[in-house]
Design an enzyme around this catalytic site. Sequence first.
Site, PDB file in Angstrom:
ATOM      1  N   HIS A 173      -7.083  -6.266  -0.182  1.00 38.64           N
ATOM      2  CA  HIS A 173      -5.926  -5.383  -0.124  1.00 38.64           C
ATOM      3  C   HIS A 173      -4.752  -5.994   0.646  1.00 38.64           C
ATOM      4  CE1 HIS A 173      -3.904  -1.591  -0.567  1.00 38.64           C
ATOM      5  NE2 HIS A 173      -3.864  -1.333   0.727  1.00 38.64           N
ATOM      6  N   ASP A 185      -9.269  -6.135  -4.315  1.00 37.89           N
ATOM      7  CA  ASP A 185      -8.747  -5.016  -3.537  1.00 37.89           C
ATOM      8  C   ASP A 185      -9.739  -3.855  -3.576  1.00 37.89           C
ATOM      9  OD1 ASP A 185      -7.273  -2.852  -2.464  1.00 37.89           O
ATOM     10  OD2 ASP A 185      -5.382  -3.709  -3.172  1.00 37.89           O
ATOM     11  N   SER A 240       0.836  -1.195   0.000  1.00 40.94           N
ATOM     12  CA  SER A 240       0.000   0.000   0.000  1.00 40.94           C
ATOM     13  C   SER A 240       0.878   1.255   0.000  1.00 40.94           C
ATOM     14  CB  SER A 240      -0.942  -0.047   1.214  1.00 40.94           C
ATOM     15  OG  SER A 240      -2.005   0.857   1.064  1.00 40.94           O
TER      16      SER A 240
END
Length: 340
Positions: free
Chosen positions: A274, A246, A110
């Site tokens: 995610h 995601d 991320s």
Amino acid sequence: MNDRKPNLRSVRELTPALEFCTIHGYRRAYRVAGSGPALLLIHGIGDNSTTWSTVQSQLAQRFTVVAPDLLGHGQSDKPRADYSVAAYANGMRDLLGVLDIEKVTVVGHSLGGGVAMQFAYQFPQLVDRLILIGAGGVTKDVNIALRVASLPMGGEALSLLRLPLVLPSVQAIGAVAGKLLGTTALGRDLPNALRILRDLPEPTATSAFTRTLRAVVDWRGQVVTMLDRCYLTESVPVQLIWGERDAVIPVSHARMAHAAMPGSQLEIFERSGHFPFHDDPDRFVEVVQRFIDSTEPAEYDQTALRQLLRTGVRERAISGTVDTKVAVLDAMGTDERSAT
């Protein structure tokens, strides 16, 4: 005669140990385990090094695995500071210097994926390989909740979590919603979102989260992109790992990054959100180990880098379908990109 197999390691040696060091006057927390070639695991926004608990011990069977709490996160200090991706990349360089680690395979999730890419851009001589997981900084699309949180009153709204019963109520509602949503995109990621939310009520954590978020996201979405310099990874082995479901950063970003990074490899976890290393940790470890085993570490070549910079992005180097190529070129042609 010693019959012990040479690859057997003690549980103690493979269990990540929380350690601290002070750099530039601020305490940095990190977890380290194992021995061998170094892996640097960089977590996402609002998260901390414990997010890697599903995979760090397994990876430590073959590697020295270092998982820091980024400044402003976890048990690291949370000063009023620069929380840009460039500043975080500097922090990773300084930590590796303190630990006497000269080269690493950088693994970023991320926001940590954006930091990993920035680290490779700023300090290519320190990078063996790149592994990007649901990485931020590809193009502007991002979950609406992060856009809202970046607004002027977003930080103040998060401070409401400090009021009595507010956080428990949010957690309870989220748990029920998670069960109702099941294996949908949002349902996959909601438990981790609630876990991260649990740490935010502490005032300095809220402030650091808000500063970090506003450095990379505004109401229109992500304000930085790495697409305009992906061509610089030409000599660096790159593995992209994404969850097909995601809900934070769309899987289309994985395909765009793959198209823009010459020679990169792409692995999509079909049933993951995610956090693919939470949803399927065994597969994640297998992909990482296979990638490292099948690639040679990057060799820093200043002359080659200089030539790449002079040549710039070449349209013919972008791979993928016509739609993907157009999406990459359109994203690079907008003004929504980093000037770092």
